[in-house]
Design an enzyme around this catalytic site. Structure first.
Site, short mmCIF file in Angstrom:
data_model
loop_
_atom_site.label_atom_id
_atom_site.label_comp_id
_atom_site.label_asym_id
_atom_site.label_seq_id
_atom_site.Cartn_x
_atom_site.Cartn_y
_atom_site.Cartn_z
N VAL A 12 0.84 -1.21 0.00
CA VAL A 12 0.00 0.00 0.00
C VAL A 12 0.88 1.25 0.00
CG1 VAL A 12 -1.74 1.33 1.27
CG2 VAL A 12 -1.93 -1.17 1.15
N SER A 38 14.43 -1.77 7.64
CA SER A 38 14.52 -0.98 6.40
C SER A 38 15.14 0.41 6.61
CB SER A 38 13.12 -0.80 5.80
OG SER A 38 12.55 -2.05 5.53
N CYS A 126 -10.54 -2.44 2.03
CA CYS A 126 -10.55 -2.40 0.55
C CYS A 126 -11.85 -2.98 -0.04
CB CYS A 126 -9.34 -3.14 0.00
SG CYS A 126 -8.90 -4.63 0.90
N GLN A 153 -10.92 -12.36 -3.54
CA GLN A 153 -9.95 -11.31 -3.22
C GLN A 153 -8.52 -11.64 -3.65
OE1 GLN A 153 -12.52 -10.05 0.72
NE2 GLN A 153 -10.38 -9.47 0.68
N LYS A 206 -15.78 -6.89 8.85
CA LYS A 206 -15.56 -5.51 8.35
C LYS A 206 -16.58 -5.19 7.26
CE LYS A 206 -10.61 -6.04 9.08
NZ LYS A 206 -9.35 -6.39 8.39
N HIS A 235 -9.78 -6.93 -6.27
CA HIS A 235 -10.82 -7.75 -5.64
C HIS A 235 -12.09 -7.73 -6.50
CE1 HIS A 235 -8.22 -7.88 -2.29
NE2 HIS A 235 -8.83 -7.06 -1.46
N1 NAP Z 1 -3.00 -4.61 0.76
C1 NAP Z 1 -4.20 -4.04 0.71
O1 NAP Z 1 -4.96 -4.17 -0.27
C2 NAP Z 1 -4.69 -3.21 1.84
C3 NAP Z 1 -5.84 -2.48 1.64
C4 NAP Z 1 -6.32 -1.69 2.67
C5 NAP Z 1 -5.61 -1.63 3.85
N2 NAP Z 1 -4.48 -2.36 4.03
C6 NAP Z 1 -3.78 -2.24 5.31
O2 NAP Z 1 -2.55 -1.52 5.10
C7 NAP Z 1 -1.55 -2.00 5.98
C8 NAP Z 1 -0.33 -2.43 5.18
O3 NAP Z 1 -0.69 -3.43 4.25
P1 NAP Z 1 0.29 -3.86 3.06
O4 NAP Z 1 -0.52 -4.78 2.23
O5 NAP Z 1 0.95 -2.69 2.46
O6 NAP Z 1 1.39 -4.74 3.90
P2 NAP Z 1 2.90 -5.08 3.53
O7 NAP Z 1 3.10 -5.14 2.06
O8 NAP Z 1 3.24 -6.27 4.33
O9 NAP Z 1 3.74 -3.81 4.08
C9 NAP Z 1 3.82 -3.51 5.45
C10 NAP Z 1 4.60 -2.21 5.62
O10 NAP Z 1 4.62 -1.86 7.02
C11 NAP Z 1 5.97 -1.68 7.44
N3 NAP Z 1 6.08 -2.03 8.86
C12 NAP Z 1 5.88 -3.23 9.44
N4 NAP Z 1 6.07 -3.14 10.78
C13 NAP Z 1 6.40 -1.86 11.03
C14 NAP Z 1 6.74 -1.15 12.22
N5 NAP Z 1 6.75 -1.75 13.40
N6 NAP Z 1 7.04 0.16 12.11
C15 NAP Z 1 7.03 0.79 10.91
N7 NAP Z 1 6.71 0.16 9.75
C16 NAP Z 1 6.41 -1.14 9.82
C17 NAP Z 1 6.77 -2.59 6.53
O11 NAP Z 1 8.15 -2.23 6.53
P3 NAP Z 1 9.31 -3.28 6.10
O12 NAP Z 1 9.39 -3.26 4.60
O13 NAP Z 1 10.52 -2.68 6.74
O14 NAP Z 1 8.94 -4.62 6.65
C18 NAP Z 1 6.06 -2.30 5.21
O15 NAP Z 1 6.47 -1.04 4.70
C19 NAP Z 1 -2.21 -3.11 6.80
O16 NAP Z 1 -2.70 -2.55 8.00
C20 NAP Z 1 -3.36 -3.54 5.93
O17 NAP Z 1 -4.41 -4.10 6.66
C21 NAP Z 1 -3.99 -3.14 3.05
#
Ligand code: NAP
Length: 330
Positions: A12, A38, A126, A153, A206, A235
């Site tokens: 995201v 990172s 989403c 999804q 949700k 999705h």
């Molecule tokens: N994917 C979707 O379609 C979607 C849609 C709506 C909402 N979301 C929400 O958005 C969030 C992220 O989803 P994503 O799909 O982007 O996940 P992701 O690809 O796994 O990315 C997670 C991100 O969070 C960072 N992170 C993890 N732990 C952290 C910490 N303690 N402090 C600071 N940064 C941290 C990671 O950094 P590193 O690279 O260093 O690990 C990475 O940049 C989740 O809450 C999810 O529910 C996702």
């Protein structure tokens, strides 16, 4: 504006950076944050290099806006800390969505409820966003009574490790990362997120609660089944909607084609309908297969597809930021 992007290396976060750039959001100072591992890595934004910093460094720099997509635990701990130094937070996790004093926003539907006092603003799930974009105009006109939604999804909805799992399985690599309880390639998992009350998953809960808050209407019922499929572009949702009032099918198509951010793709004679392969990278919510449910009156079937990383997450969050900026709320 000084903007922190929390989770800047994630699925995201990466798209948030892309959308901020594409829409030419007035970013004068970018503060990218990710996990400890990172810190020090570089990202490119508008042709310039920016170094990933820690959460504390970002907090000390008191950004005007922080866009969070780093999971619920991170949001629960740090969103209030940013709010306390005067930063407005737009949060992509589910941490704050159903809190009574936090607004849950889809700009085309309810941005007008935002005020300067809203320091933590929730971006909906989403699957919810694409559903309400279609439900909203229909609810105004015909009054929704009951919704049955079944989702298909994309693995991109689970984050970058899930995309790696699918790609590893496609290549036959058995030692890769596993985020799902089963193989996802050649499979369909009737489980998105963990199981919770009454044997529904959190994703289904949700979908059953957030639409009522966004539409400001708790007079209708929703039931949901959320399924993960080996798809990456977006999705899809099969939706059955029963209304209180009778509808005209041509009028439904007309209403949806005029709804901002919604595109009707419905010409079955020529095999035209929305698909995730073609929604990838697009901001619109696509709707098709619009037809009467012939099993009972006042009921409609349709099929909704959107890129969960764009309108389902990043684009919606950036649209909220644009609304705040244009209305001088930040
Ligand atoms: N994917 C979707 O379609 C979607 C849609 C709506 C909402 N979301 C929400 O958005 C969030 C992220 O989803 P994503 O799909 O982007 O996940 P992701 O690809 O796994 O990315 C997670 C991100 O969070 C960072 N992170 C993890 N732990 C952290 C910490 N303690 N402090 C600071 N940064 C941290 C990671 O950094 P590193 O690279 O260093 O690990 C990475 O940049 C989740 O809450 C999810 O529910 C996702």
């Amino acid at each position: 504006m000084k903007i922190a992007v929390i989770g800047a290396t994630g699925m995201v976060g990466q798209i948030i950076l892309k959308v901020l750039e594409e829409r030419n959001f007035p970013v004068t100072d970018l503060i990218p944050v990710a996990s400890e591992k990172s810190i020090g890595k570089k990202i490119i934004f508008k042709g310039d290099e920016f170094e990933i910093v820690s959460m504390q460094t970002a907090l000390d720099r008191k950004p005007d806006l922080a866009m969070f997509s780093a999971g619920g635990t991170t949001s629960l701990e740090f969103a209030p800390k940013f709010a306390a130094v005067g930063t407005t937070v737009i949060d992509n996790s589910s941490a704050w969505r159903m809190e009574a004093d936090k607004k849950l926003i889809v700009p085309e539907i309810n941005a007008q409820v935002l005020t300067k006092e809203d320091k933590i603003i929730a971006n909906p799930n989403c699957s919810t966003i694409q559903l309400v974009m279609v439900l909203h105009p229909l609810n105004i006109k015909y009054d929704v009574k009951r919704v049955i939604v079944s989702t298909y999804q994309s693995v991109t909805g689970t984050g970058k490790n899930a995309v790696d799992q699918l790609n590893d399985e496609v290549l036959g690599n058995k030692d890769g990362v596993k985020v799902y309880p089963y193989e996802i390639f050649k499979n369909a998992l009737p489980q998105c997120d963990v199981f919770a009350e009454d044997d529904y998953t959190k994703e289904e809960i949700k979908l059953m609660t957030e639409p009522k808050k966004i539409l400001g209407d708790d007079t209708f019922n929703i039931t949901a089944t959320a399924v993960r499929v080996p798809v990456q572009g977006g999705h899809s949702e099969s939706v059955n909607i029963e209304f209180e009032n009778e509808f005209d099918l041509d009028e439904v198509k007309d209403l949806l084609s005029k709804a901002p951010g919604v595109v009707v793709l419905d010409d079955v004679k020529n095999n035209i309908y929305p698909m995730p392969l073609y929604s990838e990278g697009k901001d619109e919510v696509f709707v098709g297969r619009i037809r009467r449910d012939i099993s009972q009156p006042k009921t409609l079937n349709l099929w909704i597809v959107a890129d969960n990383l764009r309108k389902g997450a990043a684009t919606n969050a950036v649209q909220i930021a644009e609304y705040l900026y244009q209305n001088k709320l930040i």
